[in-house]
Design an enzyme around this catalytic site. Structure first.
Site, short mmCIF file in Angstrom:
data_model
loop_
_atom_site.label_atom_id
_atom_site.label_comp_id
_atom_site.label_asym_id
_atom_site.label_seq_id
_atom_site.Cartn_x
_atom_site.Cartn_y
_atom_site.Cartn_z
N CYS A 158 0.83 -1.22 0.00
CA CYS A 158 0.00 0.00 0.00
C CYS A 158 0.86 1.26 0.00
O CYS A 158 0.45 2.30 -0.51
CB CYS A 158 -0.88 0.06 1.24
SG CYS A 158 -1.92 -1.36 1.49
N1 LIG Z 1 -3.93 -0.51 -0.77
C1 LIG Z 1 -4.30 -0.40 0.50
O1 LIG Z 1 -4.84 -1.33 1.07
N2 LIG Z 1 -4.11 0.77 1.09
C2 LIG Z 1 -4.36 1.03 2.47
C3 LIG Z 1 -5.08 2.29 2.66
C4 LIG Z 1 -5.32 2.63 4.11
C5 LIG Z 1 -6.07 3.93 4.29
N3 LIG Z 1 -6.14 4.29 5.65
C6 LIG Z 1 -7.47 3.84 3.72
O2 LIG Z 1 -8.36 3.44 4.46
O3 LIG Z 1 -7.67 4.16 2.55
#
Ligand SMILES: NC(=O)NCCC[C@H](N)C(=O)O
Length: 407
Positions: free
Chosen positions: A397
């Site tokens: 991510c």
């Molecule tokens: N690709 C992913 O799974 N990204 C994580 C994103 C975490 C962020 N706090 C969200 O909820 O969008």
């Protein structure tokens, strides 16, 4: 390297886009956590140290690390005429609709952030009403407003560079995000892909102005011909129909199959990459909750400019084995231990970044899963993770590969 080249999840990683978390994390408060998609407030100095350790690991593996904030500053320095346009757009999308506040914020930024990178970082961090010069605006709203309120909200999720845009082969999807808080993040990618000399000219398969949401965490390049996309909390099926149409109509793209994986709509399964990530030619880490039968839609061109869709209800192992072209092994987060699996899944144990086949960056705190990976012959590059993990995303991510070598 001009353009982008990402035709797998595991090819030798040569270039990656990161964002070093900045003052936007200081503008997280208990009341805004839910809206800003965080579960806790990371301690910024440690989060930055951890992030620097992540970048160091990647550089030591021969990866060129470029930062989103630097790319954006380079765009605005090379084309100063865009600076004002960007600021106007950023202020508008922050929800400021009055001319007076638009001018107050513009003056504040222009007189305090002459350095372009500092200005870019400030737009990411957000603005508190208290920072702005006190003016007698004769507005009721200003008489009753709390001086501590944020007039321009922060973008604390920016260090998850995986999501606002995504590389697909030699093209890009500039995403429309599920949440209002994350949708503003895509402004930076939009400017970079339209103007930065390293990226301009990249075919765009989706636009931030399109109607339906799609996020990069749901997009996985299986190989040159096959793309996987999650139908999830964050990505709507309509967006997949649209992007499939655009990809199949790009004559330069070899992608002829899109697999739409229907995953549960919940925060635990947020994106496809929280459910599985590829770590070797024949190995994936997976969320143990996804081991039963799954609905997958195989989308292919119909030869007349449209698409045809075949629905399949099979387990993940047989679907992935078929498209990867060999029998794959799925390694569940936490091994066989249910408590360890739940605990480590919460901290993105199955969300790893592959730097070459069989070598992945993992969070230190997921030691049970990491042990299982070692036992399966995977080389784990371990990064510290006490603070960064509070944002609910792992090494995949936190990275957007721009270039991977062919397998
Ligand atoms: N690709 C992913 O799974 N990204 C994580 C994103 C975490 C962020 N706090 C969200 O909820 O969008």
């Amino acid at each position: 390297m001009q353009g982008v080249n990402v035709k797998s999840e595991i090819g030798n990683l040569k270039k990656v886009i990161l964002h070093r978390p900045g003052d936007e994390l200081l503008n997280l408060t208990p009341n805004t956590l839910e809206e800003l998609l965080f579960d806790d407030i990371p301690f910024l100095p440690v989060a930055q140290e951890e992030h620097d350790a992540f970048a160091k690991i990647l550089r030591e593996e021969g990866v060129e690390v470029v930062y989103l904030e630097d790319l954006m500053a380079e765009v605005l320095d090379a084309k100063p005429e865009l600076r004002r346009q960007f600021l106007d757009q950023w202020i508008y999308e922050a929800g400021i609709r009055t001319e007076m506040y638009h001018d107050i914020i513009t003056d504040y930024i222009e007189s305090n952030y002459a350095d372009t990178k500092a200005m870019v970082m400030k737009t990411m961090a957000g603005i508190n009403l208290q920072e702005l010069p006190q003016r007698d605006t004769h507005l009721l709203v200003d008489m009753v407003s709390d001086r501590c309120k944020l007039v321009c909200a922060p973008m604390p999720n920016l260090y998850f560079t995986r999501d606002p845009f995504a590389m697909i082969g030699n093209g890009v999807s500039i995403n429309r995000m599920y949440s209002q808080t994350r949708n503003r993040e895509t402004i930076y990618g939009d400017y970079i892909f339209k103007n930065h000399p390293d990226f301009v000219g990249t075919p765009e398969y989706y636009s931030r102005n399109d109607t339906f949401h799609i996020e990069g965490g749901d997009i996985l390049n299986i190989n040159e011909h096959v793309l996987a996309i999650g139908i999830s909390q964050r990505t709507e099926p309509d967006a997949i129909d649209h992007i499939a149409h655009n990809i199949f109509n790009d004559e330069t793209s070899p992608i002829d199959t899109i697999l739409a994986f229907n995953i549960p709509v919940s925060r635990a399964f947020m994106h496809l990459d929280t459910v599985f990530t590829q770590i070797d030619r024949d190995k994936f880490t997976i969320h143990p909750g996804i081991m039963g039968p799954l609905t997958v839609f195989e989308i292919t061109p119909d030869g007349k400019g449209g698409t045809k869709i075949r629905e399949r209800n099979e387990d993940l192992e047989s679907v992935l084995s078929e498209y990867v072209g060999q029998k794959v092994t799925l390694i569940p987060c936490g091994g066989g231990d249910r408590i360890a699996a739940e605990r480590e899944q919460w901290n993105d144990g199955s969300n790893t970044l592959c730097v070459r086949p069989g070598t992945v960056v993992v969070y230190q705190r997921n030691n049970v899963t990491n042990d299982v990976l070692y036992k399966n012959g995977i080389n784990c590059l371990v990064m510290p993770s006490a603070e960064l993990s509070r944002g609910r995303g792992g090494p995949r991510c936190m990275s957007m590969p721009a270039w991977r070598e062919a397998l």
